[in-house]
Motif scaffolding. Structure first.
Motif, PDB file in Angstrom:
ATOM      1  N   MET A  65      17.699  55.138  14.405  1.00  0.00           N
ATOM      2  CA  MET A  65      19.053  54.143  14.376  1.00  0.00           C
ATOM      3  C   MET A  65      20.108  54.185  15.689  1.00  0.00           C
ATOM      4  N   VAL A  66      20.021  55.500  16.145  1.00  0.00           N
ATOM      5  CA  VAL A  66      20.902  55.580  17.457  1.00  0.00           C
ATOM      6  C   VAL A  66      20.271  54.851  18.542  1.00  0.00           C
ATOM      7  N   GLY A  67      18.886  54.885  18.570  1.00  0.00           N
ATOM      8  CA  GLY A  67      18.157  54.270  19.554  1.00  0.00           C
ATOM      9  C   GLY A  67      18.721  52.667  19.580  1.00  0.00           C
ATOM     10  N   LYS A  68      18.616  52.084  18.333  1.00  0.00           N
ATOM     11  CA  LYS A  68      18.958  50.692  18.210  1.00  0.00           C
ATOM     12  C   LYS A  68      20.455  50.495  18.599  1.00  0.00           C
ATOM     13  N   ILE A  69      21.312  51.332  18.214  1.00  0.00           N
ATOM     14  CA  ILE A  69      22.682  51.283  18.337  1.00  0.00           C
ATOM     15  C   ILE A  69      23.031  51.135  20.021  1.00  0.00           C
ATOM     16  N   MET A  70      22.485  52.234  20.560  1.00  0.00           N
ATOM     17  CA  MET A  70      22.669  52.445  21.880  1.00  0.00           C
ATOM     18  C   MET A  70      21.974  51.425  22.751  1.00  0.00           C
ATOM     19  N   ALA A  71      20.897  50.482  22.243  1.00  0.00           N
ATOM     20  CA  ALA A  71      20.305  49.531  22.971  1.00  0.00           C
ATOM     21  C   ALA A  71      21.395  48.263  23.063  1.00  0.00           C
ATOM     22  N   GLU A  72      22.032  48.203  21.916  1.00  0.00           N
ATOM     23  CA  GLU A  72      22.963  47.021  21.997  1.00  0.00           C
ATOM     24  C   GLU A  72      24.227  47.271  22.908  1.00  0.00           C
ATOM     25  N   THR A  90      23.594  59.143  26.549  1.00  0.00           N
ATOM     26  CA  THR A  90      23.714  59.697  27.689  1.00  0.00           C
ATOM     27  C   THR A  90      24.875  60.871  27.774  1.00  0.00           C
ATOM     28  N   ASN A  91      25.995  60.628  26.793  1.00  0.00           N
ATOM     29  CA  ASN A  91      27.094  61.352  26.773  1.00  0.00           C
ATOM     30  C   ASN A  91      27.376  61.924  25.237  1.00  0.00           C
ATOM     31  N   VAL A  92      26.984  63.215  24.857  1.00  0.00           N
ATOM     32  CA  VAL A  92      27.003  63.586  23.325  1.00  0.00           C
ATOM     33  C   VAL A  92      28.071  64.595  23.493  1.00  0.00           C
ATOM     34  N   GLY A  93      28.899  64.572  22.578  1.00  0.00           N
ATOM     35  CA  GLY A  93      30.089  65.347  22.515  1.00  0.00           C
ATOM     36  C   GLY A  93      29.862  66.042  21.055  1.00  0.00           C
ATOM     37  N   LEU A  94      30.620  67.149  20.934  1.00  0.00           N
ATOM     38  CA  LEU A  94      30.709  67.924  19.748  1.00  0.00           C
ATOM     39  C   LEU A  94      32.293  67.580  19.174  1.00  0.00           C
ATOM     40  N   ILE A  95      32.249  67.623  17.899  1.00  0.00           N
ATOM     41  CA  ILE A  95      33.607  67.588  17.095  1.00  0.00           C
ATOM     42  C   ILE A  95      33.945  68.987  16.725  1.00  0.00           C
ATOM     43  N   THR A  96      35.141  69.405  16.883  1.00  0.00           N
ATOM     44  CA  THR A  96      35.526  70.566  16.317  1.00  0.00           C
ATOM     45  C   THR A  96      36.801  70.601  15.711  1.00  0.00           C
ATOM     46  N   GLU A  97      37.176  71.691  14.856  1.00  0.00           N
ATOM     47  CA  GLU A  97      38.616  71.356  14.383  1.00  0.00           C
ATOM     48  C   GLU A  97      39.341  72.292  15.046  1.00  0.00           C
ATOM     49  N   ALA A  98      40.642  71.951  15.119  1.00  0.00           N
ATOM     50  CA  ALA A  98      41.776  73.013  15.999  1.00  0.00           C
ATOM     51  C   ALA A  98      41.784  74.116  15.308  1.00  0.00           C
ATOM     52  N   GLU A  99      41.891  75.322  15.858  1.00  0.00           N
ATOM     53  CA  GLU A  99      41.916  76.753  15.362  1.00  0.00           C
ATOM     54  C   GLU A  99      43.481  76.931  14.841  1.00  0.00           C
ATOM     55  N   ASP A 100      43.486  77.460  13.689  1.00  0.00           N
ATOM     56  CA  ASP A 100      44.748  77.579  13.084  1.00  0.00           C
ATOM     57  C   ASP A 100      45.420  79.064  13.586  1.00  0.00           C
ATOM     58  N   LEU A 101      46.037  78.983  14.267  1.00  0.00           N
ATOM     59  CA  LEU A 101      46.665  80.177  14.917  1.00  0.00           C
ATOM     60  C   LEU A 101      47.120  81.452  14.146  1.00  0.00           C
ATOM     61  N   ARG A 126      18.342  70.577  18.250  1.00  0.00           N
ATOM     62  CA  ARG A 126      17.197  69.407  18.001  1.00  0.00           C
ATOM     63  C   ARG A 126      17.951  68.135  17.904  1.00  0.00           C
ATOM     64  N   LEU A 127      18.910  68.058  17.296  1.00  0.00           N
ATOM     65  CA  LEU A 127      19.840  66.814  16.915  1.00  0.00           C
ATOM     66  C   LEU A 127      20.130  66.293  18.397  1.00  0.00           C
ATOM     67  N   MET A 128      20.910  67.152  19.188  1.00  0.00           N
ATOM     68  CA  MET A 128      21.300  66.873  20.322  1.00  0.00           C
ATOM     69  C   MET A 128      20.290  66.453  21.422  1.00  0.00           C
ATOM     70  N   SER A 129      18.934  67.084  21.237  1.00  0.00           N
ATOM     71  CA  SER A 129      17.892  66.652  21.935  1.00  0.00           C
ATOM     72  C   SER A 129      17.437  65.191  21.745  1.00  0.00           C
ATOM     73  N   VAL A 130      17.280  64.834  20.456  1.00  0.00           N
ATOM     74  CA  VAL A 130      16.741  63.710  19.787  1.00  0.00           C
ATOM     75  C   VAL A 130      17.679  62.492  20.313  1.00  0.00           C
ATOM     76  N   LEU A 131      19.182  62.858  19.977  1.00  0.00           N
ATOM     77  CA  LEU A 131      20.169  61.786  20.741  1.00  0.00           C
ATOM     78  C   LEU A 131      19.849  61.642  22.286  1.00  0.00           C
ATOM     79  N   GLN A 132      19.619  62.341  22.824  1.00  0.00           N
ATOM     80  CA  GLN A 132      19.398  62.067  24.233  1.00  0.00           C
ATOM     81  C   GLN A 132      18.054  61.314  24.450  1.00  0.00           C
ATOM     82  N   GLN A 133      17.067  61.563  23.448  1.00  0.00           N
ATOM     83  CA  GLN A 133      15.760  60.877  23.829  1.00  0.00           C
ATOM     84  C   GLN A 133      16.039  59.265  23.198  1.00  0.00           C
ATOM     85  N   ALA A 134      16.832  59.285  22.533  1.00  0.00           N
ATOM     86  CA  ALA A 134      17.479  57.658  21.971  1.00  0.00           C
ATOM     87  C   ALA A 134      18.392  57.019  22.874  1.00  0.00           C
TER      88      ALA A 134
END
Length: 150
Positions: free
Chosen positions: A95-102, A134-145, A123-131
């Protein structure tokens, strides 16, 4: 009379290779590799800096692709506001390969549960790169101080 004359015994030339020295060398190399291999796979202790960062502003004209991994290791794909049911990793790649192709400049973000195994995200990040991502980011939540103890 047999005593005075000795018969000459002719030996055939030997056509076999003596492999005993090679076996000895291989055993020595095996022992060396068995001793050094655990030393090569040990990790290095790294102290990462602790800081808070400003969120990255996404471009308004492109929808980002978000791939989530829940605590059970199931993968979910979300494009814009449309989410999906759990899917196998191969289907995520397709699916990501199809999205990135367009459109190759789409953001691909990974959202991993706090309790998911590290290997699943890698493994997910490796598969996304193969698909084609080129630029994969990580989503995090802000730390509650207040809860951080600092």
């Amino acid at each position: 009379m047999k005593g005075g004359m000795m018969q000459t015994v002719r030996r055939k030339p030997m056509a076999e290779i003596n492999v005993v020295p090679y076996i000895d060398v291989m055993l020595v190399l095996l022992v060396i590799f068995m001793v050094t291999a655990p030393m090569l796979t040990q990790g290095v202790k790294v102290e990462l800096p602790e800081t808070t960062s400003d969120p990255i502003q996404a471009e308004k004209d492109t929808e980002s692709v978000v791939v989530s991994v829940d605590a059970n290791g199931a993968y979910y794909l979300q494009v814009g506001d449309e989410g999906s049911d759990p899917m196998p990793l191969g289907q995520v790649q397709e699916m990501v390969g199809k999205i990135m192709a367009e459109r190759t400049n789409r953001e691909v973000l990974v959202r991993g549960d706090d309790n998911v195994q590290y290997g699943k995200v890698v493994r997910l990040m490796s598969v996304l790169q193969q698909a084609g991502a080129t630029n994969v980011g990580l989503i995090t939540e802000a730390e509650d101080l207040d809860d951080a103890g600092g």
